[in-house]
Design a protein around this motif. Structure first.
Motif, mmCIF file in Angstrom:
data_model
loop_
_atom_site.group_PDB
_atom_site.id
_atom_site.type_symbol
_atom_site.label_atom_id
_atom_site.label_comp_id
_atom_site.label_asym_id
_atom_site.label_seq_id
_atom_site.Cartn_x
_atom_site.Cartn_y
_atom_site.Cartn_z
ATOM 1 N N GLU A 16 42.004 9.579 -12.149
ATOM 2 C CA GLU A 16 40.916 9.737 -11.181
ATOM 3 C C GLU A 16 40.313 8.360 -10.893
ATOM 4 N N ASP A 17 40.553 7.860 -9.699
ATOM 5 C CA ASP A 17 39.952 6.591 -9.280
ATOM 6 C C ASP A 17 38.631 6.966 -8.596
ATOM 7 N N ASP A 18 37.534 6.694 -9.270
ATOM 8 C CA ASP A 18 36.220 7.154 -8.777
ATOM 9 C C ASP A 18 35.731 6.187 -7.694
ATOM 10 N N TRP A 19 36.545 6.020 -6.744
ATOM 11 C CA TRP A 19 36.379 5.065 -5.650
ATOM 12 C C TRP A 19 35.229 5.479 -4.736
ATOM 13 N N GLU A 20 34.332 4.556 -4.465
ATOM 14 C CA GLU A 20 33.237 4.751 -3.516
ATOM 15 C C GLU A 20 32.402 6.005 -3.768
ATOM 16 N N ALA A 35 49.183 12.436 -11.552
ATOM 17 C CA ALA A 35 48.697 12.491 -10.171
ATOM 18 C C ALA A 35 47.627 11.420 -10.071
ATOM 19 N N TYR A 36 47.670 10.640 -8.991
ATOM 20 C CA TYR A 36 46.626 9.631 -8.786
ATOM 21 C C TYR A 36 45.761 10.111 -7.618
ATOM 22 N N VAL A 37 44.465 10.279 -7.855
ATOM 23 C CA VAL A 37 43.605 10.819 -6.801
ATOM 24 C C VAL A 37 42.278 10.072 -6.704
ATOM 25 N N THR A 38 41.688 10.149 -5.512
ATOM 26 C CA THR A 38 40.372 9.548 -5.254
ATOM 27 C C THR A 38 39.428 10.675 -4.792
ATOM 28 N N PRO A 39 39.026 11.568 -5.708
ATOM 29 C CA PRO A 39 38.317 12.779 -5.285
ATOM 30 C C PRO A 39 36.932 12.534 -4.703
ATOM 31 N N SER A 82 39.828 -5.761 -16.061
ATOM 32 C CA SER A 82 39.337 -6.648 -15.003
ATOM 33 C C SER A 82 39.271 -5.981 -13.630
ATOM 34 N N ASN A 83 40.083 -4.974 -13.381
ATOM 35 C CA ASN A 83 39.979 -4.274 -12.094
ATOM 36 C C ASN A 83 40.723 -2.942 -12.160
ATOM 37 N N THR A 84 40.622 -2.201 -11.081
ATOM 38 C CA THR A 84 41.231 -0.874 -11.045
ATOM 39 C C THR A 84 42.737 -0.946 -11.284
ATOM 40 N N GLN A 85 43.356 -1.946 -10.656
ATOM 41 C CA GLN A 85 44.811 -2.053 -10.781
ATOM 42 C C GLN A 85 45.233 -2.270 -12.223
ATOM 43 N N SER A 86 44.468 -3.095 -12.954
ATOM 44 C CA SER A 86 44.886 -3.354 -14.333
ATOM 45 C C SER A 86 44.694 -2.093 -15.170
ATOM 46 N N SER A 123 42.661 -9.722 0.803
ATOM 47 C CA SER A 123 42.365 -10.941 0.061
ATOM 48 C C SER A 123 40.885 -11.265 0.248
ATOM 49 N N ARG A 124 40.209 -11.629 -0.847
ATOM 50 C CA ARG A 124 38.757 -11.799 -0.763
ATOM 51 C C ARG A 124 38.332 -13.255 -0.557
ATOM 52 N N HIS A 125 39.298 -14.138 -0.346
ATOM 53 C CA HIS A 125 38.928 -15.549 -0.307
ATOM 54 C C HIS A 125 38.620 -16.046 1.088
ATOM 55 N N GLN A 165 38.186 9.995 -0.603
ATOM 56 C CA GLN A 165 39.623 9.743 -0.493
ATOM 57 C C GLN A 165 39.863 8.497 0.356
ATOM 58 N N PHE A 166 40.732 7.620 -0.158
ATOM 59 C CA PHE A 166 41.099 6.450 0.643
ATOM 60 C C PHE A 166 42.353 6.782 1.422
ATOM 61 N N PRO A 167 42.411 6.656 2.759
ATOM 62 C CA PRO A 167 41.395 6.099 3.632
ATOM 63 C C PRO A 167 40.592 7.137 4.439
ATOM 64 N N GLN A 208 36.796 3.313 -12.844
ATOM 65 C CA GLN A 208 35.752 2.899 -11.891
ATOM 66 C C GLN A 208 35.633 1.381 -11.936
ATOM 67 N N THR A 209 35.289 0.797 -10.804
ATOM 68 C CA THR A 209 35.203 -0.659 -10.728
ATOM 69 C C THR A 209 33.778 -1.115 -10.435
ATOM 70 N N PHE A 210 33.396 -2.267 -10.987
ATOM 71 C CA PHE A 210 32.125 -2.908 -10.607
ATOM 72 C C PHE A 210 32.368 -3.998 -9.561
ATOM 73 N N ASN A 211 33.641 -4.322 -9.341
ATOM 74 C CA ASN A 211 33.938 -5.453 -8.442
ATOM 75 C C ASN A 211 33.512 -5.172 -7.006
ATOM 76 N N ARG A 212 33.414 -3.883 -6.689
ATOM 77 C CA ARG A 212 33.075 -3.517 -5.318
ATOM 78 C C ARG A 212 31.607 -3.150 -5.165
ATOM 79 N N THR A 213 30.909 -2.994 -6.286
ATOM 80 C CA THR A 213 29.490 -2.658 -6.165
ATOM 81 C C THR A 213 28.613 -3.847 -6.545
ATOM 82 N N GLY A 232 47.270 7.109 1.565
ATOM 83 C CA GLY A 232 46.662 6.697 0.309
ATOM 84 C C GLY A 232 46.569 5.185 0.156
ATOM 85 N N TYR A 233 46.137 4.798 -1.033
ATOM 86 C CA TYR A 233 45.789 3.396 -1.312
ATOM 87 C C TYR A 233 47.057 2.569 -1.583
ATOM 88 N N PRO A 234 47.413 1.638 -0.685
ATOM 89 C CA PRO A 234 48.705 0.960 -0.785
ATOM 90 C C PRO A 234 48.856 0.061 -2.009
HETATM 91 C C1 LIG Z 1 41.116 3.501 -3.686
HETATM 92 C C2 LIG Z 1 40.752 2.132 -4.184
HETATM 93 N N1 LIG Z 1 40.572 1.936 -5.498
HETATM 94 C C3 LIG Z 1 40.243 0.702 -5.980
HETATM 95 C C4 LIG Z 1 40.094 -0.397 -5.156
HETATM 96 C C5 LIG Z 1 39.750 -1.772 -5.665
HETATM 97 O O1 LIG Z 1 39.256 -1.856 -6.932
HETATM 98 P P1 LIG Z 1 39.280 -3.262 -7.713
HETATM 99 O O2 LIG Z 1 38.492 -4.239 -6.906
HETATM 100 O O3 LIG Z 1 38.687 -2.972 -9.026
HETATM 101 O O4 LIG Z 1 40.711 -3.652 -7.830
HETATM 102 C C6 LIG Z 1 40.269 -0.234 -3.773
HETATM 103 C C7 LIG Z 1 40.104 -1.397 -2.869
HETATM 104 O O5 LIG Z 1 40.217 -1.376 -1.677
HETATM 105 C C8 LIG Z 1 40.616 1.064 -3.288
HETATM 106 O O6 LIG Z 1 40.809 1.253 -1.963
#
Ligand SMILES: Cc1ncc(COP(=O)(O)O)c(C=O)c1O
Length: 463
Positions: free
Chosen positions: A267-271, A232-236, A166-170, A91-93, A239-241, A298-303, A192-194
């Motif tokens: 492909e979640d281009d995470w980090e 397949a969902y991957v973070t190439p 709005s975000n990766t999840q959506s 949670s970011r609050h 990789q999280f975590p 890809q997300t801008f919310n984290r950069t 992986g990413y919960p």
């Molecule tokens: C693998 C991965 N993808 C995406 C996100 C978050 O992206 P967003 O802020 O766009 O939901 C996270 C956040 O921890 C993550 O670990």
């Protein structure tokens, strides 16, 4: 009494799938002792070799483990039900505390420049601001993202392949709603990413945990477990975590699998931006031969900053139109002034400059932390070669990383264990420490406390 399903294929595969099903649907809980190869062979009338082969495949997938001689026990918990309180730390609050995982910092963001861009958006954006940008997002932003994805990630795409969300999840949610049927199988990195896992479960997909090793997701294990999976969902890139980067060989393998099976690779281009060694992140799957089967997120919310609420999805043109329309109906688009300001931010090179500045600050924080970790007891190994905004410290064999992390948390030292993000035992063990959101000053004290605690717990180290 076990029976084999009337399934096609070699006996060892049928047996393997049957046993795997009993573990993953929760019929056999963690700690359950499996029938021996002898019992399996007698009960089912299969050869001893067939039974052994099936058991070895389960061991390779990390679902079971051989202990005490040759007895084999279930080690993977059945996939956990969706629990929206499970990861409250994301949670970011509130303000994070060192070394909470999943945080970045917005402190280097040029807010004054951003405010100016927002107050000077072009006239058409001003007039559209009351009614919204329409399906897919604000055209100038889609264009700016297409150019930027080309320059920064080597993707050759047109603006109408970009869908702003709005975000990766959506983005993930849209893909699944458009393309999946209930119970479709999806390969998921394990660990992986919960949050992605929860979302996919809510969408009634069948999650197939596929172990991650030194080269990223183990494609062979995925093909064995669920050859006909649709996704397949991957973070190439990171990789999280574990922070591992998918090897060139695995990249080719997963793309081959996807094109042979007409599966989609998400492909979640995470980090991708958080690579601190030479050379940066490798090119994304979506930019490689076979990339037509890849949906790129890809997300801008984290950069930029977490409350921005802008991410994007890149898909083949025919699919992008449908995804844009579906997104428009379900969620609508982010506000036009924000999208227009982001378009300018990208086009004027301000985003690239911002990424350079944050990367330099993160690199400094990371090296301060690494420096403090030099006196960890033997057997604890910081992995300076990994990517990402948290550092992985390998733990000695025999140490339960999740228990250790829980113990440290109870002493006020925030961190997580890699295996907390895993369903099986195939994953490597280690502590993960988020560093990006903390100044060097904020890092020093807790890092020293962490080292002191580990020295006290393992005075002679452990190997
Ligand atoms: C693998 C991965 N993808 C995406 C996100 C978050 O992206 P967003 O802020 O766009 O939901 C996270 C956040 O921890 C993550 O670990």
């Amino acid at each position: 009494m076990l029976t084999l399903d009337d399934d096609d294929g070699p006996l060892y595969l049928r047996l393997y799938r049957r046993l795997r099903g009993l573990i993953l649907d929760g019929s056999w809980e963690t700690g359950t002792k499996l029938p021996s190869s002898r019992t399996l062979s007698e009960e089912l009338g299969v050869s001893r070799n067939t039974a052994l082969h099936a058991l070895e495949m389960l061991i390779a997938d990390g679902l079971v483990q051989a202990r005490q001689g040759s007895a084999i026990y279930v080690t993977a918990a059945a996939p956990k039900p969706t629990d929206l309180d499970r990861h409250p730390s994301l949670s970011r609050h509130r303000k994070p505390v060192p070394f909470e995982v999943g945080w970045h910092t917005a402190e280097f963001f040029p807010l004054d420049k951003w405010d100016r861009l927002q107050s000077k958006i072009p006239a058409e954006a001003r007039s559209a601001s009351l009614y919204g940008s329409g399906p897919g997002g604000w055209p100038e932003l889609r264009q700016a993202i297409a150019s930027y994805a080309g320059a920064a990630r080597g993707l050759s795409v047109s603006a109408d392949q970009v869908v702003i969300v709005s975000n990766t999840q959506s983005a993930l949610d849209l893909v699944i709603r458009l393309l999946a049927e209930p119970n479709d199988e999806i390969w998921m990195e394990d660990p992986g990413y919960p949050i992605a896992q929860d979302l996919l479960r809510l969408n009634q997909l069948t999650l197939v945990p596929v172990p991650v090793d030194g080269e990223g997701l183990n494609v062979q294990s995925g093909s064995r477990q669920a050859p006909a999976a649709r996704f397949a969902y991957v973070t190439p890139a990171c990789q999280f975590p574990t922070g591992r980067v998918m090897s060139a060989g695995r990249r080719a393998e997963i793309l081959d699998w996807a094109s042979a099976n007409r599966a989609w690779v998400i492909e979640d281009d995470w980090e991708w931006h958080a690579h601190f060694g030479k050379g940066g992140a490798p090119r994304p799957l979506a930019s490689l031969p076979g990339g037509e089967r890849v949906l790129f997120l890809q997300t801008f919310n984290r950069t930029i900053f977490p409350a921005l609420r802008i991410a994007f999805l890149i898909a083949p043109p025919d699919l992008a139109i449908k995804l844009a329309e579906l997104s428009h109906r379900i969620a609508g688009e982010p506000s036009v002034p924000t999208q227009a300001a982001l378009a300018e931010f990208l086009e004027r090179g301000l985003y690239a400059a911002h990424l350079r500045a944050t990367r330099a600050a993160y690199a400094e924080r990371r090296s301060v932390l690494l420096n403090e970790l030099r006196s960890l007891p033997p057997g604890f190994e910081p992995h300076a070669d990994r990517a990402g905004l948290h550092l992985v410290i390998g733990t000695p064999s025999g140490v339960d990383d999740s228990e250790l992390a829980a113990d440290l948390r109870s002493k006020g030292i925030e961190c997580s264990g890699i295996s907390e993000f895993s369903t099986g035992n195939a994953c490597e063990r280690g502590l993960i420490l988020g560093f990006a959101a903390f100044t060097p000053q904020q890092i020093l004290k807790p890092a020293r406390r962490l080292v002191r605690h580990l020295q006290a717990l393992y005075p002679h180290g452990r190997r």
